[in-house]
Design an enzyme around this catalytic site. Structure first.
Site, PDB file in Angstrom:
ATOM      1  N   ASP A 128     -73.566  11.153  25.364  1.00  0.00           N
ATOM      2  CA  ASP A 128     -72.208  11.589  25.953  1.00  0.00           C
ATOM      3  C   ASP A 128     -71.052  10.680  25.544  1.00  0.00           C
ATOM      4  O   ASP A 128     -71.155   9.630  25.642  1.00  0.00           O
ATOM      5  CB  ASP A 128     -72.409  12.055  27.315  1.00  0.00           C
ATOM      6  CG  ASP A 128     -73.165  13.141  27.875  1.00  0.00           C
ATOM      7  OD1 ASP A 128     -73.398  13.966  26.897  1.00  0.00           O
ATOM      8  OD2 ASP A 128     -73.655  13.257  28.864  1.00  0.00           O
ATOM      9  N   ASP A 146     -72.375  20.008  24.249  1.00  0.00           N
ATOM     10  CA  ASP A 146     -72.283  20.606  25.456  1.00  0.00           C
ATOM     11  C   ASP A 146     -71.107  21.636  25.365  1.00  0.00           C
ATOM     12  O   ASP A 146     -71.193  22.621  25.869  1.00  0.00           O
ATOM     13  CB  ASP A 146     -71.897  19.534  26.564  1.00  0.00           C
ATOM     14  CG  ASP A 146     -73.174  18.490  26.615  1.00  0.00           C
ATOM     15  OD1 ASP A 146     -74.391  18.757  26.501  1.00  0.00           O
ATOM     16  OD2 ASP A 146     -72.771  17.330  26.948  1.00  0.00           O
TER      17      ASP A 146
END
Length: 169
Positions: A128, A146
């Protein structure tokens, strides 16, 4: 009453190019982040007063769900992603290619899911790198995959509110 089967060229499967584009962009960005940034919050790069780039690992799912488990969740989320991608691809094969809204939504979810599965299989975690915040509150870090999954899911929900043409059936 039987419906005429769509050929591959006529079906929404043609929209898988979008899934491939999202996958390649996601993996490319993750590679750049891993190669060029130090790990953790201390190494974040401040971009805007509400946005940082950073490099963190997510061993769970969205918002680090189940990230504190022993590792079984890696395979659970991988399996779920494969099943969902398969179902969405099947649905795309039944939709005409001209149904741009749903085909693009499904492709976005597939591209994002496969991007995160790649991370889970290769690294054992998802990379991330996007950190949005307000004051001291930070939204959980996420990535392009995402975002694509969330946008695709929102498009599917919005489609439920769109006015459909009456086919007379």
């Amino acid at each position: 009453m039987s419906e005429k089967a769509l050929t591959l060229k006529q079906s929404g499967v043609r929209w898988l190019w979008l899934a491939i584009l999202i996958f390649i962009a996601d993996i490319g960005i993750k590679f750049l982040v891993m190669e060029n940034m130090g790990y953790g919050w201390a190494n974040r790069i401040e971009i805007l007063p509400f946005f940082n780039l950073l490099y963190v690992h997510n061993y769970g799912a969205a918002f680090s769900f189940l990230s504190d488990q022993a590792g079984w969740q890696r395979w659970l989320f991988t399996g779920i992603a494969f099943v969902v991608s398969g179902v969405l691809t099947y649905w795309m094969s039944k939709l005409p290619a001209t149904e741009k809204w749903n085909n693009s939504a499904y492709a976005m979810i597939i591209g994002g899911a496969v991007g995160n599965v790649f991370d889970r299989i290769v690294h054992g975690f998802v990379v991330d790198y996007l950190d949005f915040y307000w004051g001291n509150y930070h939204w959980p870090a996420f990535n392009l995959a995402d975002a694509a999954i969330c946008i695709g899911a929102a498009m599917i929900i919005l489609d439920g509110f769109r006015k459909k043409e009456n086919t007379g059936a």
